[in-house]
Design a protein around this motif. Sequence first.
Motif, PDB file in Angstrom:
ATOM      1  N   VAL A  47      -0.841  72.027   4.382  1.00 51.42           N
ATOM      2  CA  VAL A  47      -1.378  71.511   5.233  1.00 51.42           C
ATOM      3  C   VAL A  47      -1.126  71.023   6.865  1.00 51.42           C
ATOM      4  O   VAL A  47       0.193  71.160   6.856  1.00 51.42           O
ATOM      5  N   SER A  48      -2.248  71.178   7.447  1.00 56.81           N
ATOM      6  CA  SER A  48      -1.960  70.635   9.104  1.00 56.81           C
ATOM      7  C   SER A  48      -2.577  69.081   9.313  1.00 56.81           C
ATOM      8  O   SER A  48      -2.999  68.965   9.036  1.00 56.81           O
ATOM      9  N   LEU A  49      -1.396  69.085   9.506  1.00 58.02           N
ATOM     10  CA  LEU A  49      -1.969  67.059  10.491  1.00 58.02           C
ATOM     11  C   LEU A  49      -2.911  67.420  11.815  1.00 58.02           C
ATOM     12  O   LEU A  49      -2.256  67.933  13.239  1.00 58.02           O
ATOM     13  N   ASP A  50      -4.284  67.089  11.797  1.00 57.08           N
ATOM     14  CA  ASP A  50      -4.821  67.478  13.487  1.00 57.08           C
ATOM     15  C   ASP A  50      -5.230  66.289  13.762  1.00 57.08           C
ATOM     16  O   ASP A  50      -4.806  65.324  13.523  1.00 57.08           O
ATOM     17  N   ASP A  51      -5.908  66.913  15.001  1.00 56.88           N
ATOM     18  CA  ASP A  51      -5.940  65.570  16.550  1.00 56.88           C
ATOM     19  C   ASP A  51      -4.287  64.876  16.162  1.00 56.88           C
ATOM     20  O   ASP A  51      -4.163  63.597  16.720  1.00 56.88           O
ATOM     21  N   PHE A  52      -3.439  65.056  16.176  1.00 56.12           N
ATOM     22  CA  PHE A  52      -2.444  65.097  16.274  1.00 56.12           C
ATOM     23  C   PHE A  52      -1.591  64.257  18.155  1.00 56.12           C
ATOM     24  O   PHE A  52      -2.029  65.464  18.417  1.00 56.12           O
ATOM     25  N   GLY A  53      -1.243  63.111  17.686  1.00 58.06           N
ATOM     26  CA  GLY A  53      -1.448  62.582  18.842  1.00 58.06           C
ATOM     27  C   GLY A  53      -2.261  61.466  19.449  1.00 58.06           C
ATOM     28  O   GLY A  53      -1.698  60.540  20.230  1.00 58.06           O
ATOM     29  N   GLU A  85      -6.975  70.872   6.347  1.00 56.00           N
ATOM     30  CA  GLU A  85      -6.685  69.953   7.833  1.00 56.00           C
ATOM     31  C   GLU A  85      -7.234  68.920   7.732  1.00 56.00           C
ATOM     32  O   GLU A  85      -7.707  68.009   7.121  1.00 56.00           O
ATOM     33  N   VAL A  86      -5.886  67.709   7.555  1.00 52.86           N
ATOM     34  CA  VAL A  86      -6.075  66.066   7.598  1.00 52.86           C
ATOM     35  C   VAL A  86      -5.640  65.055   8.385  1.00 52.86           C
ATOM     36  O   VAL A  86      -4.846  66.408   9.767  1.00 52.86           O
ATOM     37  N   THR A  87      -6.215  64.469   8.974  1.00 52.75           N
ATOM     38  CA  THR A  87      -5.813  63.528  10.522  1.00 52.75           C
ATOM     39  C   THR A  87      -4.658  62.572   9.495  1.00 52.75           C
ATOM     40  O   THR A  87      -5.152  61.986   8.297  1.00 52.75           O
ATOM     41  N   GLU A  88      -4.091  61.637  10.453  1.00 53.75           N
ATOM     42  CA  GLU A  88      -3.046  60.600   9.877  1.00 53.75           C
ATOM     43  C   GLU A  88      -4.033  59.059   9.227  1.00 53.75           C
ATOM     44  O   GLU A  88      -3.295  58.626   8.763  1.00 53.75           O
ATOM     45  N   CYS A 130       6.768  62.555   5.840  1.00 54.35           N
ATOM     46  CA  CYS A 130       5.887  63.504   4.494  1.00 54.35           C
ATOM     47  C   CYS A 130       6.097  64.831   5.454  1.00 54.35           C
ATOM     48  O   CYS A 130       6.155  64.698   6.768  1.00 54.35           O
ATOM     49  N   GLU A 131       6.369  65.514   3.993  1.00 49.45           N
ATOM     50  CA  GLU A 131       6.472  67.380   5.037  1.00 49.45           C
ATOM     51  C   GLU A 131       4.806  67.174   4.902  1.00 49.45           C
ATOM     52  O   GLU A 131       4.275  67.644   3.541  1.00 49.45           O
ATOM     53  N   ILE A 132       4.917  68.302   6.030  1.00 49.30           N
ATOM     54  CA  ILE A 132       3.696  69.101   6.400  1.00 49.30           C
ATOM     55  C   ILE A 132       4.024  69.962   6.609  1.00 49.30           C
ATOM     56  O   ILE A 132       5.090  70.400   7.081  1.00 49.30           O
ATOM     57  N   ASP A 133       2.863  71.198   7.214  1.00 50.40           N
ATOM     58  CA  ASP A 133       3.208  73.094   7.256  1.00 50.40           C
ATOM     59  C   ASP A 133       2.956  73.283   9.034  1.00 50.40           C
ATOM     60  O   ASP A 133       2.808  74.031   9.456  1.00 50.40           O
ATOM     61  N   GLY A 166      10.978  72.674  12.045  1.00 54.12           N
ATOM     62  CA  GLY A 166      10.711  74.098  11.890  1.00 54.12           C
ATOM     63  C   GLY A 166       9.023  74.683  11.506  1.00 54.12           C
ATOM     64  O   GLY A 166       8.180  74.952  10.233  1.00 54.12           O
ATOM     65  N   LEU A 167       8.004  73.379  12.111  1.00 52.80           N
ATOM     66  CA  LEU A 167       6.676  74.236  12.199  1.00 52.80           C
ATOM     67  C   LEU A 167       5.814  74.188  13.397  1.00 52.80           C
ATOM     68  O   LEU A 167       6.879  74.179  14.299  1.00 52.80           O
ATOM     69  N   PRO A 168       4.828  74.896  13.122  1.00 52.28           N
ATOM     70  CA  PRO A 168       4.190  75.679  13.746  1.00 52.28           C
ATOM     71  C   PRO A 168       3.170  74.564  14.375  1.00 52.28           C
ATOM     72  O   PRO A 168       2.293  73.841  14.047  1.00 52.28           O
ATOM     73  N   THR A 169       2.597  74.850  15.952  1.00 50.03           N
ATOM     74  CA  THR A 169       1.907  73.792  16.943  1.00 50.03           C
ATOM     75  C   THR A 169       0.460  75.290  16.669  1.00 50.03           C
ATOM     76  O   THR A 169       0.552  76.058  16.435  1.00 50.03           O
ATOM     77  N   VAL A 170      -0.854  74.582  16.572  1.00 46.20           N
ATOM     78  CA  VAL A 170      -1.924  75.035  16.897  1.00 46.20           C
ATOM     79  C   VAL A 170      -2.394  73.756  18.346  1.00 46.20           C
ATOM     80  O   VAL A 170      -2.532  72.804  18.128  1.00 46.20           O
ATOM     81  N   ALA A 171      -2.562  74.461  19.170  1.00 50.56           N
ATOM     82  CA  ALA A 171      -3.350  73.597  20.275  1.00 50.56           C
ATOM     83  C   ALA A 171      -4.904  73.790  20.682  1.00 50.56           C
ATOM     84  O   ALA A 171      -5.747  75.873  20.230  1.00 50.56           O
TER      85      ALA A 171
END
Length: 447
Positions: A342-348, A316-319, A360-363, A396-401
């Motif tokens: 690789v997950s983009l954390d704290d998105f938004g 988990e990485v942040t922007e 950048c491609e992430i998962d 095509g990316l899954p989301t985590v809330a």
Amino acid sequence: MEPVNAPPYALPADSSAPVDDPLSEGDGNSLIADIAISPQCNIRLFGAGEMVFAEGSSADKAYIIESGYVEIFVGFDDNTVQLNMLGPGDIFGEMGIVDASPRSASARAICPCRCIIVLAAQVAERIESSAPMVRLLISMSLHRNRAYNTYLRNLAHPIGGLPSPAETEKVYTQSQQYQQILADIKLESDLQNAVQNDELSLVYQPLLNLSTRRIIGFESLLRWQCPRRGMVSPQQFIALAEETSLILPMGDWILERSCADLRQFQEYLNGLDQGCRDFFISINISVRQFQQPDFFDRLLACTQRQGVNAQHLKLEVTERIFLDEIGAIHSIDKCRAAGFEVSLDDFGTGYSSLNYLERCEIDCLKIDRSFINKLCSSDRAQILVGSIIDIARKLGLPTVAEGIETQAQMDTLRSLGCDIGQGFLFSHPLPLPEALALLAAEPAIAL
Ligand code: C2E
Ligand code: CA
Ligand code: CA
């Protein structure tokens, strides 16, 4: 106290800087104008006798003398005291740009001078992100210098009732700013011991497939049991650890522990006969950690030591890692190529989250808790979360809330098409034995 406004006597009429010069001292131009100038424009010439700046004026730049001499003085008219005579290679005007206080002395070119300009904006961020010890040293020496200037000014032009430098220092050391830096230094010292004395631990919070309500993995979260402070949450110390590089040994420890615990989860699941093909641990990777040139090698070596596979670990990485965009994209690509998701954390929450999605491609996208908080009370939050989920789906990316606390939030997220959920509604972060027990007790959490 120093005067805040430039005294009218300080700038002789013939020495005022040209108004069209974006770098003229005290011209009221905004930082934006300063930053907009080309790097070649960072030179300023001063004629003999020209004032560079006056005591009391606001400070947004410092100067490095390339050629010529500059006199630094306090006082005015015939009542001045020379503090210094500076020549090539010397810097002046630096105090004000460090802490944004008005000039505590005046500067005048005594012969034609050529100076390199250093903008406040160039140093502000570097100072703010420096370690507390560095901030303390800078702020203390600035303060002493200022108190001394005020003292000399008072000798030249006495004003009754001014405090002595020692009294000024006492007031400063009791200020909130000083006390905060001191508290950070104490925390840093305790944190140093934490790494050495085995005071860190990990807890695990489950991530659930929102359709099946089954636990599909856990996020590892750091805890610090400090003998003096009790349990300290990472919100209180991660930022400090980042500032001081302590995050690097901590990050190594987190990786090692998470991988070792992943093996335990897998053995446990095998024992339960549930299999663990897709089970994963999600690990928070700090910016400093991710930016280490040998981060990937360390990660790989750790997985090999612990006998776990890349596909069972998510990073988990942040922007904020994109501050070094090229480096970040290269490292992400390298990790993904080796099988780490690789997950983009704290998105938004950042400035340009969408920007990075394009480059950048992430998962996976983790939608920040602040949006989930307001999901059921704000139409706008719901529109934003819905839009993030749509964008992710199209990519095509899954989301985590994260931060799901209520049934209503979970229902809304499911109706918006969110894939994965995490939050106190399902479980608080748990020590490993309790996390294992949760897996055994409730493969599908009944909600
Ligand atoms: P994060 O990565 O966004 O982690 C999620 C945080 O939300 C965790 O806080 C978790 O306990 C909290 N949380 C989860 N569900 C809920 C909920 O329903 N309601 C509320 N109010 N909070 C919830 P925690 O453990 O205090 O961690 C805070 C932050 O510290 C993390 O945010 C992460 O940025 C950082 N952090 C934690 N552990 C690590 C670590 O091992 N390494 C690094 N580099 N950073 C870490
Ligand atoms: Ca996280
Ligand atoms: Ca988060």
